[in-house]
Write a protein that holds these residues in place. Structure first.
Motif, PDB file in Angstrom:
ATOM      1  N   PHE A 113       3.113 -12.015   9.153  1.00 49.17           N
ATOM      2  CA  PHE A 113       1.863 -12.203   8.409  1.00 49.17           C
ATOM      3  C   PHE A 113       2.113 -12.136   6.902  1.00 49.17           C
ATOM      4  O   PHE A 113       1.627 -12.985   6.137  1.00 49.17           O
ATOM      5  CB  PHE A 113       0.857 -11.135   8.835  1.00 49.17           C
ATOM      6  N   LEU A 114       2.897 -11.149   6.475  1.00 49.59           N
ATOM      7  CA  LEU A 114       3.161 -10.982   5.041  1.00 49.59           C
ATOM      8  C   LEU A 114       3.988 -12.128   4.463  1.00 49.59           C
ATOM      9  O   LEU A 114       3.821 -12.492   3.292  1.00 49.59           O
ATOM     10  CB  LEU A 114       3.882  -9.650   4.798  1.00 49.59           C
ATOM     11  N   LEU A 115       4.875 -12.707   5.287  1.00 48.09           N
ATOM     12  CA  LEU A 115       5.754 -13.770   4.798  1.00 48.09           C
ATOM     13  C   LEU A 115       5.248 -15.173   5.130  1.00 48.09           C
ATOM     14  O   LEU A 115       5.866 -16.162   4.720  1.00 48.09           O
ATOM     15  CB  LEU A 115       7.161 -13.587   5.395  1.00 48.09           C
ATOM     16  N   GLY A 116       4.155 -15.256   5.859  1.00 45.89           N
ATOM     17  CA  GLY A 116       3.615 -16.566   6.212  1.00 45.89           C
ATOM     18  C   GLY A 116       4.448 -17.306   7.244  1.00 45.89           C
ATOM     19  O   GLY A 116       4.491 -18.540   7.246  1.00 45.89           O
ATOM     20  N   ILE A 117       5.102 -16.575   8.153  1.00 44.59           N
ATOM     21  CA  ILE A 117       5.925 -17.176   9.201  1.00 44.59           C
ATOM     22  C   ILE A 117       5.210 -16.991  10.545  1.00 44.59           C
ATOM     23  O   ILE A 117       4.811 -15.872  10.878  1.00 44.59           O
ATOM     24  CB  ILE A 117       7.313 -16.504   9.269  1.00 44.59           C
ATOM     25  N   PRO A 118       5.025 -18.054  11.341  1.00 45.69           N
ATOM     26  CA  PRO A 118       4.359 -17.885  12.639  1.00 45.69           C
ATOM     27  C   PRO A 118       5.165 -16.990  13.568  1.00 45.69           C
ATOM     28  O   PRO A 118       6.400 -17.018  13.566  1.00 45.69           O
ATOM     29  CB  PRO A 118       4.253 -19.313  13.177  1.00 45.69           C
ATOM     30  N   VAL A 119       4.447 -16.193  14.351  1.00 45.21           N
ATOM     31  CA  VAL A 119       5.073 -15.233  15.257  1.00 45.21           C
ATOM     32  C   VAL A 119       4.628 -15.502  16.690  1.00 45.21           C
ATOM     33  O   VAL A 119       3.436 -15.668  16.957  1.00 45.21           O
ATOM     34  CB  VAL A 119       4.701 -13.783  14.875  1.00 45.21           C
ATOM     35  N   VAL A 120       5.592 -15.549  17.593  1.00 39.17           N
ATOM     36  CA  VAL A 120       5.332 -15.571  19.030  1.00 39.17           C
ATOM     37  C   VAL A 120       5.672 -14.189  19.564  1.00 39.17           C
ATOM     38  O   VAL A 120       6.756 -13.663  19.299  1.00 39.17           O
ATOM     39  CB  VAL A 120       6.174 -16.651  19.741  1.00 39.17           C
ATOM     40  N   TYR A 121       4.765 -13.592  20.301  1.00 39.50           N
ATOM     41  CA  TYR A 121       4.934 -12.227  20.802  1.00 39.50           C
ATOM     42  C   TYR A 121       5.008 -12.263  22.317  1.00 39.50           C
ATOM     43  O   TYR A 121       4.045 -12.628  22.982  1.00 39.50           O
ATOM     44  CB  TYR A 121       3.759 -11.369  20.340  1.00 39.50           C
ATOM     45  N   THR A 122       6.183 -11.915  22.876  1.00 37.33           N
ATOM     46  CA  THR A 122       6.306 -11.805  24.329  1.00 37.33           C
ATOM     47  C   THR A 122       6.022 -10.373  24.750  1.00 37.33           C
ATOM     48  O   THR A 122       6.695  -9.437  24.293  1.00 37.33           O
ATOM     49  CB  THR A 122       7.703 -12.224  24.815  1.00 37.33           C
ATOM     50  N   VAL A 123       5.046 -10.226  25.620  1.00 36.98           N
ATOM     51  CA  VAL A 123       4.661  -8.915  26.150  1.00 36.98           C
ATOM     52  C   VAL A 123       5.435  -8.696  27.449  1.00 36.98           C
ATOM     53  O   VAL A 123       5.129  -9.309  28.468  1.00 36.98           O
ATOM     54  CB  VAL A 123       3.145  -8.848  26.415  1.00 36.98           C
ATOM     55  N   HIS A 124       6.417  -7.837  27.414  1.00 37.40           N
ATOM     56  CA  HIS A 124       7.173  -7.537  28.634  1.00 37.40           C
ATOM     57  C   HIS A 124       6.445  -6.509  29.490  1.00 37.40           C
ATOM     58  O   HIS A 124       6.853  -6.260  30.628  1.00 37.40           O
ATOM     59  CB  HIS A 124       8.574  -7.064  28.274  1.00 37.40           C
ATOM     60  N   GLY A 125       5.395  -5.945  28.946  1.00 33.66           N
ATOM     61  CA  GLY A 125       4.579  -4.987  29.671  1.00 33.66           C
ATOM     62  C   GLY A 125       3.743  -4.195  28.682  1.00 33.66           C
ATOM     63  O   GLY A 125       4.287  -3.429  27.880  1.00 33.66           O
ATOM     64  N   PHE A 126       2.423  -4.410  28.697  1.00 35.78           N
ATOM     65  CA  PHE A 126       1.564  -3.652  27.783  1.00 35.78           C
ATOM     66  C   PHE A 126       1.660  -2.164  28.097  1.00 35.78           C
ATOM     67  O   PHE A 126       1.691  -1.759  29.267  1.00 35.78           O
ATOM     68  CB  PHE A 126       0.112  -4.104  27.914  1.00 35.78           C
ATOM     69  N   ALA A 127       1.664  -1.345  27.065  1.00 35.71           N
ATOM     70  CA  ALA A 127       1.770   0.105  27.244  1.00 35.71           C
ATOM     71  C   ALA A 127       0.415   0.761  27.461  1.00 35.71           C
ATOM     72  O   ALA A 127       0.361   1.980  27.632  1.00 35.71           O
ATOM     73  CB  ALA A 127       2.464   0.733  26.040  1.00 35.71           C
ATOM     74  N   PHE A 128      -0.681  -0.020  27.458  1.00 38.48           N
ATOM     75  CA  PHE A 128      -1.997   0.595  27.680  1.00 38.48           C
ATOM     76  C   PHE A 128      -2.499   0.347  29.097  1.00 38.48           C
ATOM     77  O   PHE A 128      -3.704   0.328  29.356  1.00 38.48           O
ATOM     78  CB  PHE A 128      -3.018   0.155  26.627  1.00 38.48           C
TER      79      PHE A 128
END
Length: 379
Positions: A113-128
């Motif tokens: 977000f700070l650098l303006g680069i798109p991020v893909v987030y793989t959730v291997h298992g939510f902790a909630f």
């Protein structure tokens, strides 16, 4: 006169994970690095000093070790890790960041977000998940709620994880379900052979429950059979002591095993006990080997294994029931063979590496293009 076309710039993908040690998420990252198409520059950023760095280097990826990135909960440590990550990303200049694991997932989304680069987030298992301890569950939900809008795309490894993701402020079209995939191997188990070895492959840390496996194994009436607990982690010494108390001389702790396929091929039964899971790679490895599986009855695992068809699902905290499942499989060689064959067929149909890689790169293209379209591999 026409000028020669300039060569297209190489696409640069940064994979960020908290720790470089051996584990399911690390194996997932390794597969992505090894399967990168020509014309792509892969960059690995990780903490620790584990084997993932060597795997990445052999795959031709650029490796950056982040000295301050670890699993510590200290906010000051996290701030230092974020600063280090920002500096590394400014130098690496990736087109896209693919983040894995909780802490790297949080810091990577903030950095992107700070650098303006798109991020893909793989959730291997939510902790909630409901099975997680209340304090951990609450903190994880707050963090995921605040950070969800910062990811261009979210990849869930199971439908159960997508249902949790839908409770966060993230649009449905930005969520993809891509089941974990692993490459094939020619090493196969013979589950119908006389029972000599039961194997569990897991890190000795929460949410894994090797203690439940040790207790069930010690209680079960099994003769001439050893339990092999492969892996390492902070709870290993305590588990060695427990095994010595309950089943002296019958439980082996080989540590991290380089050739997991060979270990599984030598076994007749695979077990995995966990308090919560995403879509565990160790179960897929056992299915690929053609092993009969006993695993905790959890949502993600239920997507991999249908009870009494591909394996047996148990409540690992019900010691008598867990022991009974072990005794049932161990006493019935034809059942072990039938479950193992069905598990292998299911792996072939749904959990090969090619499907996962193809779907993941489709998500990369969408994130870079800003086109809201979800990718999905059937589970």
């Amino acid at each position: 006169m026409t000028s020669a076309a300039l060569p297209s710039p190489r696409l640069r993908i940064a994979c960020l994970i908290t720790n470089s040690e051996i584990g399911g998420a690390q194996s997932h990252v390794a597969a992505l690095l090894q399967a990168a198409p020509a014309g792509t520059e892969m960059i690995l950023l990780a903490g620790g000093d584990g084997p993932l760095f060597g795997i990445a280097a052999r795959a031709g990826a650029h490796v950056i070790r982040l000295a301050r990135l670890d699993n510590a909960l200290s906010p000051w440590r996290a701030v230092g890790a974020l600063r280090e990550l920002l500096q590394a990303l400014k130098q690496a200049r990736p087109d896209l960041i693919h983040v894995h694991s909780a802490k790297a997932g949080a810091l990577g989304r903030i950095a992107g977000f700070l650098l303006g680069i798109p991020v893909v987030y793989t959730v291997h298992g939510f902790a909630f998940k409901p099975e997680a301890p209340l304090r951990q569950r609450t903190a994880a939900r707050v963090a995921e709620w605040l950070l969800a809008p910062l990811a261009a795309r979210v990849i869930c490894v199971a439908e159960a994880e997508r249902r949790l993701a839908r409770s966060l402020p993230v649009a449905a079209e930005r969520i993809a379900v891509i089941a974990n995939g692993i490459p094939d191997t020619d090493q196969r188990a013979n589950p119908q052979a006389p029972l000599r070895r039961i194997v569990m492959v897991a890190r000795f840390a929460a949410p894994k429950r090797p203690d439940a496996v040790i207790r069930a194994f010690a209680r079960a009436n099994l003769h001439d059979c050893e339990l092999v607990l492969a892996g390492d982690g902070p709870r290993r010494q305590a588990m060695e002591q427990l095994a010595q108390q309950l089943a002296p001389g019958r439980v082996r702790f080989p540590g991290n095993v380089a050739d997991i396929a060979a270990l599984l091929a030598s076994a007749q039964v695979f077990v995995l006990a966990s308090d919560h899971e995403g879509l565990p790679l160790s179960v897929l490895e056992a299915m690929r080997a053609g092993l009969a599986v006993i695993a905790s009855n959890l949502p993600g695992i239920r997507e991999q294994i249908e009870h009494d068809k591909h394996g047996l699902l148990v409540d690992h905290d019900d010691e008598p029931a867990f022991s009974a499942a072990l005794e049932r499989l161990c006493a019935d060689a034809p059942l072990r063979g039938a479950l193992g064959s069905a598990a292998r067929l299911r792996w072939e149909q749904h959990y090969g590496l090619e499907q996962m890689i193809k779907a993941t790169w489709s998500v990369y293209r969408d994130a870079l293009a800003g086109t809201p379209r979800a990718a999905r591999v059937p589970t």
